[in-house]
Design a protein around this motif. Structure first.
Motif, PDB file in Angstrom:
ATOM      1  N   ARG A   1      35.060  27.008  40.280  1.00 20.75           N
ATOM      2  CA  ARG A   1      34.057  26.465  39.363  1.00 20.75           C
ATOM      3  C   ARG A   1      32.798  27.324  39.448  1.00 20.75           C
ATOM      4  O   ARG A   1      32.320  27.636  40.541  1.00 20.75           O
ATOM      5  CB  ARG A   1      33.737  25.019  39.716  1.00 20.75           C
ATOM      6  N   LEU A   2      32.253  27.696  38.287  1.00 18.31           N
ATOM      7  CA  LEU A   2      31.107  28.592  38.241  1.00 18.31           C
ATOM      8  C   LEU A   2      29.808  27.829  37.989  1.00 18.31           C
ATOM      9  O   LEU A   2      29.811  26.763  37.366  1.00 18.31           O
ATOM     10  CB  LEU A   2      31.303  29.641  37.137  1.00 18.31           C
ATOM     11  N   GLU A   3      28.717  28.402  38.446  1.00 17.62           N
ATOM     12  CA  GLU A   3      27.389  27.844  38.193  1.00 17.62           C
ATOM     13  C   GLU A   3      26.853  28.282  36.829  1.00 17.62           C
ATOM     14  O   GLU A   3      25.909  27.701  36.312  1.00 17.62           O
ATOM     15  CB  GLU A   3      26.410  28.277  39.290  1.00 17.62           C
TER      16      GLU A   3
ATOM     17  N   TYR B   1      35.097  28.229  34.568  1.00 17.09           N
ATOM     18  CA  TYR B   1      35.868  28.516  35.772  1.00 17.09           C
ATOM     19  C   TYR B   1      36.252  29.983  35.805  1.00 17.09           C
ATOM     20  O   TYR B   1      36.417  30.621  34.752  1.00 17.09           O
ATOM     21  CB  TYR B   1      37.141  27.664  35.825  1.00 17.09           C
TER      22      TYR B   1
ATOM     23  N   THR C   1      31.693  23.266  31.423  1.00 15.76           N
ATOM     24  CA  THR C   1      31.884  23.901  32.723  1.00 15.76           C
ATOM     25  C   THR C   1      32.791  25.120  32.579  1.00 15.76           C
ATOM     26  O   THR C   1      33.794  25.084  31.858  1.00 15.76           O
ATOM     27  CB  THR C   1      32.512  22.901  33.712  1.00 15.76           C
TER      28      THR C   1
END
Length: 371
Positions: free
Chosen positions: A233-235, A136, A134
């Motif tokens: 939080r990024l996709e 950020y 993940t």
């Protein structure tokens, strides 16, 4: 600076986070205490009597092992049996044991990268992706006077990496407002009066495993008593992590010649291979340990040959039928991690001013004897 087990474990888990381990893998501190002060660390593939005796003789208070000492559930600790005697010896001599197993296999620079490097593979990627990290977006508001200091601190903590580019960030001008209340000790302004400040909005990207370190670095470098920052939080997908590696050889070679190369690279007295000795090998998959259940992944990846251990008769026949070559140099080649982990820990200790020394356990834990 005196060091305890906790500090070494934190360093180890920042490199090979527990989240990278396979489900139900037995990793982490298995024997001893995080609070123990240590001056020496042993790095071993397996925890055996000989490894423990060496650790005691050399004054090691911690053993970092790749293979967990407690892997199967213990119904009892019987000190009249081999496993119980070993645990008793460790506890009696205050030697802690920490296991970094499949998380170290998966980690960047870990066991499978070391094996791939030893074989000369290039352009490697995971053989089987198990985790996509993940990402950020870290955003902070910084006065101009400390902008460079904050940037460098956050980048040094592992933020700002996009592919093969490091120190990636963006800044924009803006004006911050704040009113320090009674009891505050502001860097700018004074309690009870509304303050405006020319600031930079600094933003960068940070992966999950570096998030805590990046925020800690930001707070330490920033001059404000209360730091304004955001984490989004990024996709976007982050770096893929997984077991094994697949990559290319610098130039094509025959299976027999490549098997000879593997034998030399891993320092083994013998190995087995499956396939036509004259088969041309360009693309290679490698997985430390027991990899028979990953042959299908090597085939899907288009590998001409798959290097792994603990192969059986039926898997060999299946590989022959599928047209992929197999090379089995044994499970013990994972011992390549001993010197690498010790060197990496010693470099970190020197940078941090730690009074601790790591060494690669000298004895071989290879259980097989070759005739």
């Amino acid at each position: 600076m005196a060091v305890d087990v906790r500090q070494v474990v934190y360093w180890m888990e920042s490199w090979a986070p527990p989240a990278l381990a396979e489900p139900d893998d037995k990793i982490g501190l298995q024997i001893g205490s995080l609070k123990n002060k240590i001056e020496r660390v042993a790095v071993a593939l397996d925890v055996t009597d000989a490894v423990v005796d060496e650790a005691i003789a050399r004054g090691a208070g911690l053993i970092i092992a790749h293979h967990p000492i407690i892997f199967r559930p213990l119904a009892a600790i019987r000190t009249d049996r081999a496993d119980g005697k070993l645990i008793k010896k460790l506890l009696a001599n205050d030697v802690s044991v920490y296991a970094s197993h499949t998380n170290l296999d998966v980690a960047t620079g870990g066991v499978n990268d070391l094996l791939a490097d030893a074989l000369g593979l290039t352009s490697t990627k995971p053989l089987k992706t198990s985790v996509v990290e993940t990402l950020y977006k870290l955003v902070a508001y910084v006065p101009h006077s400390h902008a460079d200091r904050v940037r460098e601190a956050v980048f040094a903590a592992g933020a700002g990496q996009i592919g093969k580019y490091s120190h990636c960030g963006f800044s924009a001008e803006g004006t911050g407002t704040f009113l320090p209340e009674e009891g505050a000790a502001p860097y700018l302004g004074e309690p009870g009066r509304l303050e405006t400040a020319s600031e930079l909005r600094f933003e960068t990207i940070v992966p999950e495993r570096r998030k805590a370190a990046a925020v800690k670095a930001l707070l330490a470098a920033h001059p404000y008593e209360e730091v304004a920052y955001d984490l989004f939080r990024l996709e976007l997908p982050g770096e893929p992590f997984g077991l094994g590696r697949v990559g290319s050889l610098p130039s094509p070679t025959t299976l027999k010649a490549f098997a000879e190369r593997a034998k030399t690279a891993f320092g083994v007295p013998a190995l087995r291979f499956v396939g036509d000795p004259d088969k041309v090998v360009r693309k290679v998959a490698v997985l430390g340990g027991s990899g028979r259940s990953y042959v299908k992944h090597a085939i899907s990846a288009g590998a001409d040959a798959f290097v792994t251990g603990d192969l059986d008769h039926h898997t060999a026949h299946d590989a022959l039928a599928a047209g992929i070559a197999l090379i089995d140099p044994g499970h013990h080649i994972e011992q390549i991690m001993k010197a690498a982990v010790a060197a990496r820990l010693n470099a970190h200790a020197a940078a941090q001013g730690w009074d601790v020394e790591a060494y690669a356990s000298a004895g071989s834990t290879e259980p097989f004897v070759f005739l």
